[in-house]
Design a protein around this motif. Structure first.
Motif, PDB file in Angstrom:
ATOM      1  N   ASN A 118       0.823  -1.208   0.000  1.00  7.99           N
ATOM      2  CA  ASN A 118       0.000   0.000   0.000  1.00  7.99           C
ATOM      3  C   ASN A 118       0.861   1.263   0.000  1.00  7.99           C
ATOM      4  OD1 ASN A 118      -2.779  -0.890   0.048  1.00  7.99           O
ATOM      5  ND2 ASN A 118      -2.372  -1.690   2.097  1.00  7.99           N
ATOM      6  N   ASN A 154      -4.463  -6.345   0.366  1.00 11.19           N
ATOM      7  CA  ASN A 154      -3.939  -5.069   0.835  1.00 11.19           C
ATOM      8  C   ASN A 154      -4.910  -4.326   1.738  1.00 11.19           C
ATOM      9  OD1 ASN A 154      -5.448  -4.561  -1.801  1.00 11.19           O
ATOM     10  ND2 ASN A 154      -5.237  -2.485  -0.983  1.00 11.19           N
ATOM     11  N   SER A 155      -6.195  -4.702   1.694  1.00  9.43           N
ATOM     12  CA  SER A 155      -7.211  -3.930   2.400  1.00  9.43           C
ATOM     13  C   SER A 155      -7.562  -4.490   3.762  1.00  9.43           C
ATOM     14  CB  SER A 155      -8.488  -3.838   1.543  1.00  9.43           C
ATOM     15  OG  SER A 155      -9.027  -5.121   1.310  1.00  9.43           O
ATOM     16  N   PHE A 210     -10.636  -0.261  -3.003  1.00  9.30           N
ATOM     17  CA  PHE A 210     -10.138  -0.752  -1.718  1.00  9.30           C
ATOM     18  C   PHE A 210      -8.673  -0.379  -1.478  1.00  9.30           C
ATOM     19  CE2 PHE A 210     -10.223  -4.177  -4.872  1.00  9.30           C
ATOM     20  CZ  PHE A 210      -8.962  -4.726  -4.830  1.00  9.30           C
ATOM     21  N   GLN A 211      -8.235   0.731  -2.089  1.00  5.95           N
ATOM     22  CA  GLN A 211      -6.904   1.254  -1.818  1.00  5.95           C
ATOM     23  C   GLN A 211      -6.975   2.187  -0.598  1.00  5.95           C
ATOM     24  OE1 GLN A 211      -6.008   3.299  -5.531  1.00  5.95           O
ATOM     25  NE2 GLN A 211      -6.580   5.292  -4.684  1.00  5.95           N
ATOM     26  N   PRO A 212      -5.839   2.574  -0.028  1.00  3.64           N
ATOM     27  CA  PRO A 212      -5.861   3.473   1.129  1.00  3.64           C
ATOM     28  C   PRO A 212      -6.673   4.743   0.851  1.00  3.64           C
ATOM     29  CG  PRO A 212      -3.667   2.594   0.823  1.00  3.64           C
ATOM     30  CD  PRO A 212      -4.470   2.153  -0.369  1.00  3.64           C
ATOM     31  N   SER A 214      -9.961   4.747   0.732  1.00  5.16           N
ATOM     32  CA  SER A 214     -11.284   4.354   0.248  1.00  5.16           C
ATOM     33  C   SER A 214     -12.146   3.851   1.401  1.00  5.16           C
ATOM     34  CB  SER A 214     -11.164   3.253  -0.809  1.00  5.16           C
ATOM     35  OG  SER A 214     -10.744   2.045  -0.195  1.00  5.16           O
ATOM     36  N   PHE A 217     -11.225   0.252   2.515  1.00  8.05           N
ATOM     37  CA  PHE A 217      -9.895  -0.024   3.051  1.00  8.05           C
ATOM     38  C   PHE A 217      -9.991  -0.298   4.548  1.00  8.05           C
ATOM     39  CE2 PHE A 217      -5.624   1.358   4.585  1.00  8.05           C
ATOM     40  CZ  PHE A 217      -4.883   0.405   3.903  1.00  8.05           C
TER      41      PHE A 217
END
Length: 232
Positions: A118, A154-155, A210-212, A214, A217
């Protein structure tokens, strides 16, 4: 008594042989980055029977970690891991990805590459800003042209992955995004074997969801809940 011992020994040999055959039929997973996330995933997959290769800048320091994972685990340099493993997992600080791509990019072409890293601007600098702006999925794929890149794992925090794997009732869901259907199928199997439910969000553009930063996340949802959120 000797006959019973012989039968027990033969039975153990059969079990060991079956376990070895099973491991040989599974693809090897090379995890680049042996920190909390990389170590957690290595533990989950090695328990599921996958051959796991752990790597870092100092592979000689991974001996104890590898020993704890069992006989199917090994340690290697980053370059060796990229060449030897069938599936590559990127579990390094995001700011390291551009230089990592330069060193292993040629070795991972045509392979499934699972990006769990991330970007955080405060830690990773301009590369994080650029990735978040473009969309982390697209940006990561641009660093590794020719690889079948999938965003996933990552989430959810590493400690949550460790505590909630194979939980009873509705499993924890893991959102995935990628452009290659076969790569998504491969990673979906890894998600299931690790003890979670895979949910394919769509192509790499959907990794934004679902990235930082969001709403998804670090949201720990079931498969049904996650699918509902993705359709809103």
């Amino acid at each position: 008594m000797s006959g019973i011992k012989s039968l027990l020994s033969a039975g153990l040999l059969v079990i060991a042989s079956l376990a070895t055959a099973r491991a040989a039929s599974l693809p090897s997973i090379g995890i680049i980055g042996a920190g909390q996330m990389g170590g957690t995933l290595a533990t989950l997959w090695s328990k599921a029977g996958y051959p796991v290769i752990l790597s870092s800048r100092h592979p000689e320091a991974l001996k104890q970690q590898v020993a704890e994972l069992g006989h199917q685990a090994s340690a290697a340099s980053v370059g060796q891991t990229a060449q030897q493993a069938s599936i590559i997992v990127l579990a390094v600080p995001y700011g390291a990805l551009p230089s990592l791509a330069k060193s292993i990019g040629a070795s991972v072409k045509g392979k499934v590459v699972l990006d769990v890293s991330n970007p955080y601007p405060g830690r990773d600098g301009q590369v994080a800003d650029d990735a978040l702006k473009e969309g982390v999925g697209r940006y990561s794929a641009g660093l590794f042209p020719g690889a079948h890149l999938v965003r996933g794992f990552n989430s959810v925090a590493a400690y949550t992955l460790s505590s909630d794997a194979h939980r009873s009732g509705a499993k924890l869901a893991i959102p995935l995004a990628g452009d290659d259907k076969q790569a998504l199928n491969t990673v979906s199997q890894l998600v299931e074997k690790a003890g979670f439910d895979p949910v394919i969000a769509g192509n790499l553009d959907k990794a934004r969801l679902f990235q930082p930063g969001s709403s998804l996340f670090l949201s720990n949802l079931t498969q049904q809940q996650l699918k509902q959120q993705l359709t809103q």
